[in-house]
Design a protein around this motif. Sequence first.
Motif, PDB file in Angstrom:
ATOM      1  N   ASN A  80       2.343 -11.665  20.418  1.00  0.00           N
ATOM      2  CA  ASN A  80       2.094 -12.979  19.814  1.00  0.00           C
ATOM      3  C   ASN A  80       0.891 -13.006  18.875  1.00  0.00           C
ATOM      4  OD1 ASN A  80       4.268 -14.071  21.355  1.00  0.00           O
ATOM      5  ND2 ASN A  80       2.885 -14.297  23.096  1.00  0.00           N
ATOM      6  N   HIS A  81       0.343 -11.831  18.555  1.00  0.00           N
ATOM      7  CA  HIS A  81      -0.757 -11.750  17.598  1.00  0.00           C
ATOM      8  C   HIS A  81      -0.386 -10.886  16.392  1.00  0.00           C
ATOM      9  CE1 HIS A  81      -3.818 -13.784  19.997  1.00  0.00           C
ATOM     10  NE2 HIS A  81      -3.334 -13.145  21.049  1.00  0.00           N
ATOM     11  N   TYR A  82       0.232  -9.738  16.677  1.00  0.00           N
ATOM     12  CA  TYR A  82       0.586  -8.808  15.597  1.00  0.00           C
ATOM     13  C   TYR A  82       1.668  -9.418  14.718  1.00  0.00           C
ATOM     14  CZ  TYR A  82       2.040  -4.594  13.134  1.00  0.00           C
ATOM     15  OH  TYR A  82       2.350  -3.676  12.158  1.00  0.00           O
ATOM     16  N   ASN A  83       1.446  -9.350  13.402  1.00  0.00           N
ATOM     17  CA  ASN A  83       2.398  -9.897  12.433  1.00  0.00           C
ATOM     18  C   ASN A  83       2.571  -8.898  11.294  1.00  0.00           C
ATOM     19  OD1 ASN A  83       3.595 -11.242  10.220  1.00  0.00           O
ATOM     20  ND2 ASN A  83       2.803 -13.219  10.873  1.00  0.00           N
ATOM     21  N   THR A  84       3.697  -8.203  11.301  1.00  0.00           N
ATOM     22  CA  THR A  84       3.905  -7.145  10.317  1.00  0.00           C
ATOM     23  C   THR A  84       3.969  -7.669   8.887  1.00  0.00           C
ATOM     24  OG1 THR A  84       5.259  -5.189   9.798  1.00  0.00           O
ATOM     25  CG2 THR A  84       6.438  -7.210  10.417  1.00  0.00           C
ATOM     26  N   LYS A  85       4.301  -8.950   8.717  1.00  0.00           N
ATOM     27  CA  LYS A  85       4.396  -9.522   7.368  1.00  0.00           C
ATOM     28  C   LYS A  85       3.056 -10.038   6.842  1.00  0.00           C
ATOM     29  CE  LYS A  85       9.249 -10.890   7.810  1.00  0.00           C
ATOM     30  NZ  LYS A  85      10.220 -12.024   7.752  1.00  0.00           N
ATOM     31  N   MET A  86       2.040 -10.032   7.686  1.00  0.00           N
ATOM     32  CA  MET A  86       0.709 -10.502   7.280  1.00  0.00           C
ATOM     33  C   MET A  86       0.794 -11.872   6.606  1.00  0.00           C
ATOM     34  SD  MET A  86      -0.941  -6.920   5.873  1.00  0.00           S
ATOM     35  CE  MET A  86      -2.446  -7.744   5.366  1.00  0.00           C
ATOM     36  N   THR A  87       1.461 -12.782   7.262  1.00  0.00           N
ATOM     37  CA  THR A  87       1.781 -14.084   6.689  1.00  0.00           C
ATOM     38  C   THR A  87       0.548 -14.846   6.196  1.00  0.00           C
ATOM     39  OG1 THR A  87       3.611 -14.183   8.284  1.00  0.00           O
ATOM     40  CG2 THR A  87       3.046 -16.216   7.120  1.00  0.00           C
ATOM     41  N   LEU A  88      -0.563 -14.691   6.877  1.00  0.00           N
ATOM     42  CA  LEU A  88      -1.762 -15.454   6.524  1.00  0.00           C
ATOM     43  C   LEU A  88      -2.585 -14.832   5.395  1.00  0.00           C
ATOM     44  CD1 LEU A  88      -3.140 -16.625   9.993  1.00  0.00           C
ATOM     45  CD2 LEU A  88      -2.114 -18.030   8.205  1.00  0.00           C
ATOM     46  N   TYR A  95      -6.084  -3.021  -0.223  1.00  0.00           N
ATOM     47  CA  TYR A  95      -5.078  -2.446   0.670  1.00  0.00           C
ATOM     48  C   TYR A  95      -4.277  -3.502   1.428  1.00  0.00           C
ATOM     49  CZ  TYR A  95      -6.492   2.173  -0.610  1.00  0.00           C
ATOM     50  OH  TYR A  95      -6.720   3.319  -1.338  1.00  0.00           O
ATOM     51  N   PHE A  96      -4.866  -4.661   1.677  1.00  0.00           N
ATOM     52  CA  PHE A  96      -4.070  -5.747   2.246  1.00  0.00           C
ATOM     53  C   PHE A  96      -3.092  -6.283   1.204  1.00  0.00           C
ATOM     54  CE2 PHE A  96      -7.663  -6.818   5.443  1.00  0.00           C
ATOM     55  CZ  PHE A  96      -7.178  -5.856   6.319  1.00  0.00           C
ATOM     56  N   ASP A  97      -3.492  -6.336  -0.044  1.00  0.00           N
ATOM     57  CA  ASP A  97      -2.579  -6.724  -1.125  1.00  0.00           C
ATOM     58  C   ASP A  97      -1.382  -5.777  -1.192  1.00  0.00           C
ATOM     59  OD1 ASP A  97      -3.383  -9.066  -2.352  1.00  0.00           O
ATOM     60  OD2 ASP A  97      -4.753  -8.077  -3.751  1.00  0.00           O
ATOM     61  N   ARG A  98      -1.668  -4.494  -1.166  1.00  0.00           N
ATOM     62  CA  ARG A  98      -0.604  -3.491  -1.247  1.00  0.00           C
ATOM     63  C   ARG A  98       0.370  -3.616  -0.072  1.00  0.00           C
ATOM     64  NH1 ARG A  98      -1.047   1.026  -4.496  1.00  0.00           N
ATOM     65  NH2 ARG A  98       0.109   2.215  -2.924  1.00  0.00           N
ATOM     66  N   ARG A  99      -0.186  -3.812   1.108  1.00  0.00           N
ATOM     67  CA  ARG A  99       0.681  -3.900   2.290  1.00  0.00           C
ATOM     68  C   ARG A  99       1.475  -5.198   2.300  1.00  0.00           C
ATOM     69  NH1 ARG A  99       3.701  -4.647   5.554  1.00  0.00           N
ATOM     70  NH2 ARG A  99       3.929  -3.749   7.654  1.00  0.00           N
ATOM     71  N   TYR A 100       0.845  -6.307   1.927  1.00  0.00           N
ATOM     72  CA  TYR A 100       1.539  -7.599   1.902  1.00  0.00           C
ATOM     73  C   TYR A 100       2.694  -7.569   0.909  1.00  0.00           C
ATOM     74  CZ  TYR A 100       2.401 -12.589   1.283  1.00  0.00           C
ATOM     75  OH  TYR A 100       3.005 -13.815   1.207  1.00  0.00           O
ATOM     76  N   ASN A 101       2.503  -6.862  -0.204  1.00  0.00           N
ATOM     77  CA  ASN A 101       3.547  -6.773  -1.239  1.00  0.00           C
ATOM     78  C   ASN A 101       4.505  -5.599  -1.021  1.00  0.00           C
ATOM     79  OD1 ASN A 101       2.815  -9.007  -3.047  1.00  0.00           O
ATOM     80  ND2 ASN A 101       0.910  -7.883  -3.308  1.00  0.00           N
ATOM     81  N   ASN A 102       4.430  -5.007   0.158  1.00  0.00           N
ATOM     82  CA  ASN A 102       5.341  -3.923   0.552  1.00  0.00           C
ATOM     83  C   ASN A 102       5.285  -2.711  -0.364  1.00  0.00           C
ATOM     84  OD1 ASN A 102       6.524  -5.194   2.892  1.00  0.00           O
ATOM     85  ND2 ASN A 102       7.593  -6.557   1.480  1.00  0.00           N
ATOM     86  N   ILE A 103       4.130  -2.486  -0.971  1.00  0.00           N
ATOM     87  CA  ILE A 103       3.941  -1.270  -1.755  1.00  0.00           C
ATOM     88  C   ILE A 103       3.753  -0.085  -0.808  1.00  0.00           C
ATOM     89  CG2 ILE A 103       2.428  -0.097  -3.416  1.00  0.00           C
ATOM     90  CD1 ILE A 103       1.791  -2.894  -4.561  1.00  0.00           C
ATOM     91  N   ASP A 104       3.050  -0.339   0.289  1.00  0.00           N
ATOM     92  CA  ASP A 104       2.828   0.687   1.298  1.00  0.00           C
ATOM     93  C   ASP A 104       3.651   0.371   2.538  1.00  0.00           C
ATOM     94  OD1 ASP A 104       0.971   1.991  -0.324  1.00  0.00           O
ATOM     95  OD2 ASP A 104      -0.669   0.740   0.409  1.00  0.00           O
ATOM     96  N   ASP A 156       3.449   0.853   6.306  1.00  0.00           N
ATOM     97  CA  ASP A 156       2.651   1.232   7.468  1.00  0.00           C
ATOM     98  C   ASP A 156       2.555   0.052   8.431  1.00  0.00           C
ATOM     99  OD1 ASP A 156       0.061  -0.374   6.958  1.00  0.00           O
ATOM    100  OD2 ASP A 156       0.297   0.696   5.081  1.00  0.00           O
ATOM    101  N   TRP A 157       2.195   0.341   9.675  1.00  0.00           N
ATOM    102  CA  TRP A 157       2.025  -0.699  10.689  1.00  0.00           C
ATOM    103  C   TRP A 157       0.560  -1.022  10.922  1.00  0.00           C
ATOM    104  CZ3 TRP A 157      -1.221   0.393  14.567  1.00  0.00           C
ATOM    105  CH2 TRP A 157      -1.483   1.745  14.832  1.00  0.00           C
ATOM    106  N   ASP A 158      -0.358  -0.114  10.548  1.00  0.00           N
ATOM    107  CA  ASP A 158      -1.744  -0.239  10.986  1.00  0.00           C
ATOM    108  C   ASP A 158      -2.573  -1.234  10.185  1.00  0.00           C
ATOM    109  OD1 ASP A 158      -1.173   2.029   9.226  1.00  0.00           O
ATOM    110  OD2 ASP A 158      -3.315   2.423   9.229  1.00  0.00           O
ATOM    111  N   ARG A 159      -2.262  -1.443   8.913  1.00  0.00           N
ATOM    112  CA  ARG A 159      -3.047  -2.436   8.162  1.00  0.00           C
ATOM    113  C   ARG A 159      -2.811  -3.857   8.675  1.00  0.00           C
ATOM    114  NH1 ARG A 159      -2.043   0.381   2.380  1.00  0.00           N
ATOM    115  NH2 ARG A 159      -2.964   2.367   2.964  1.00  0.00           N
ATOM    116  N   PRO A 160      -1.575  -4.240   9.032  1.00  0.00           N
ATOM    117  CA  PRO A 160      -1.416  -5.548   9.670  1.00  0.00           C
ATOM    118  C   PRO A 160      -2.190  -5.667  10.985  1.00  0.00           C
ATOM    119  CG  PRO A 160       0.695  -4.792   8.842  1.00  0.00           C
ATOM    120  CD  PRO A 160      -0.261  -3.645   8.685  1.00  0.00           C
TER     121      PRO A 160
END
Length: 302
Positions: free
Chosen positions: A164-172, A198-207, A209-213
């Motif tokens: 209930n905490h981990y969010n792979t889509k980094m919605t916020l 790196y949060f930009d890259r992960r949010y936009n699905n450029i990278d 990975d599971w660890d940045r979220p």
Amino acid sequence: MEVPILLMTYRRQENTELILNILLKLRKKKIFVFNDGIKKKDHKKDQINTRKIILNYKSKFNMKLIFPKKNLTQKYNLPFALNEVFKKNDKVIILEDDCLPNKYFFKFCEELLFRYEHDTRIAQISGNNFLNFKKFKRRNDDSYFFSKFTSSWGWATWKSRWKNHYNTKMTLWPKVKKEKWLNDILINPIAVKFWTKYFDRRYNNIDDDWDRPWTFTNLINNRISIFPAKNLISNIGNDDYAIHKNPSKWDNLKLETLKFPLKHPLLISPDFEIENFLTKEGFSIPNLSYRIKNKLKKIFKI
């Protein structure tokens, strides 16, 4: 009660056998082994051989296999595996097949998993130390310290911190970025610049990975991680199988001895001297001249 260990594998045959041997020698019994489905045809031989090695060890442990038929990718594989473990367990120690632990790693994680079980300020327990090889002098001789940074090179956590905490889509992330919350959380503008990128890259699905979220989850929830005073994990993953390359200076760090009983810190607070040092050493964007020089080295194999 023994804390379960989750081993994440794919096609590193030798590493998988090496780590399973370590677990066997340490008489670890409660093991979950994840092996991802085949991503590419040329991965098939290595992946099949890795599964054969795992199956050869199955009878030696109380081993539960997590073998998805399809490749879940780096984005979803560990979250899927953790959710399987957390169906019947509330704590876990996690290793990936590029992370070589020593015996102190498990004792360290187990002791602190129980000590901080109900302290929700603590997100996880890490096994690595990036300070000692640089001769960094900490302010005390405690057995571990706290940091806002998160490392997944051998770690442990609780179901209560993950579910209930981990969010792979980094919605916020758009809100956090727009309102510049990282400035308040990280303080150091160099760190803010690095993690924004790196949060930009992960949010936009450029990278993928599971660890940045996971890092993002811990930052926005004002949670901190525990790091040992000695290095208990050596990353041996910069090989032909690597998807993401690590800073070469952090490869194959020497495994160190951690003394027990542990000397517990009296203060539970991030150490900003350490965080500024780690930002300078690894969590910062190199200047343009360095990037050009590094690119030329790769092109001409200097």
